[in-house]
Design a protein around this motif. Structure first.
Motif: not given
Length: 363
Positions: A183-192, A201-204, A234-236, A241-244
């Protein structure tokens, strides 16, 4: 406004009050993550809660790295859980299993494999293991081919939870564990498809929730989020913008309830200066909303209900030492203090030996 002692429907579960028992890791299972007999006594003691949410329970060996924590991936674990759910039901309670994948928060000495996460990152600090505290290891980024298996593990654990007699399940998507790492961009560095945009990031979370719903039904599926600042590294950059949007999607899926862990700046077990997002989430989540973290008094919990934000409150540490917490809150009786040294130890001490009001009054 509702009172803490009013009944509430949490999906298909009819709770007699709005005092829920939050998930609390206790470390009383065996090394194979099989629940032990004393756990039935512990949970049955707390059956007066409107609903019990179990300690975090592993969906797979890959995802469970906490020493002596329970699991729900094997037949032996299902058998071990059955006396627990039976004891709770016989005591008049209701209980759901919290489904846990720790992601990068595990250690290979416990799981036998490199930890996995959204990206190849490493948690700060040290991890609990059977060999004491050890530095975290760098996680392996889950491949696209890995993710269906992870989602299957959530479904299998849900099937096992229902077979063990649980009234439903809660997906642990909080506190810096695997789903939170996506969910959080501080840990999720993916580009897929699982990284970058909020939608990705919400997909999973979305896919796991849909799969669990396909097994248990939406009215027996819940989710826990921690829409706050840093949690276990883990932070964002923009939690709102992500949790709502995540909460909006969960509302669309029709889950039974959403629990939010929101420690404030004075939190006694995890502090954050990020403003609480529960008011904004309340605007988009139309089902039962449960708030959690640092609630110890009836007045504080009732104020959360009176605000219109919360429908119920989950109490954590107050339930550790007060198996009869609802009665203590109702009567204004003092609370027992918990012994932190025994929170994660094995055995009965500091687990099932806290006094209830009746025994204290008799003494």
């Amino acid at each position: 406004m509702p009172d803490l002692f009013d009944s509430i429907h949490l999906g298909a579960i009819s709770a007699p009050n709005r005092i829920l028992m939050a998930p609390l890791t206790r470390g009383r299972a065996d090394r194979d993550a099989v629940p032990t007999p004393v756990m039935a006594e512990y949970y049955a003691q707390r059956a007066s809660a409107g609903l019990i949410i179990t300690e975090a329970t592993g969906i797979s060996r890959q995802g469970l790295g906490w020493p002596f924590a329970p699991g729900l991936w094997s037949a032996e674990q299902v058998t071990g859980w059955k006396p627990v759910t039976q004891a709770v039901h016989e005591a008049g309670g209701r209980i759901v299993a919290q489904l846990w994948h720790m992601g990068r928060q595990v250690h290979s000495s416990v799981t036998g494999e490199q930890p996995v996460s959204s990206s190849a990152t490493t948690s700060p600090g040290k991890v609990h293991s059977y060999d004491g505290r050890q530095p975290y290891e760098q996680a392996r980024a889950l491949d696209l081919d890995d993710l269906p298996g992870v989602i299957d593990s959530y479904a299998r654990a849900t099937e096992n939870a229902l077979a063990a007699g649980f009234d439903g399940v809660q997906i642990h998507a909080a506190n810096g564990y695997l789903i939170d790492q996506f969910l959080r961009d501080g840990a999720n560095l993916r580009t897929d498809l699982y990284g970058g945009s909020v939608e990705n990031r919400i997909r999973l979370l979305d896919e796991v929730t849909q799969r669990v719903i396909s097994v248990a039904g939406a009215d027996r599926t819940a989710v826990r989020l921690s829409p706050n600042g840093e949690s276990q590294g883990v932070d964002d950059s923009d939690p709102h913008a992500v949790f709502v949007p995540a909460a909006r999607r969960l509302s669309e899926l029709g889950i039974a309830f959403l629990e939010l862990r929101e420690p404030g700046p004075d939190g006694s077990f995890g502090k954050t200066d990020v403003p609480r997002l529960s008011p904004a989430i309340r605007q988009v989540f139309t089902r039962a909303l449960v708030v959690n973290s640092d609630y110890f008094t009836r007045d504080a919990a009732q104020a959360a209900l009176d605000s219109g934000v919360a429908d119920a409150v989950s109490f954590g540490r107050a339930f550790l030492a007060n198996p009869d917490l609802p009665e203590r809150l109702r009567t204004g009786a003092p609370l027992n203090d918990s012994d932190m040294a025994s929170w994660y130890s094995q055995g009965r001490e500091g687990y099932v030996d806290y006094p209830v009001l009746r025994s204290q009054e008799a003494a």
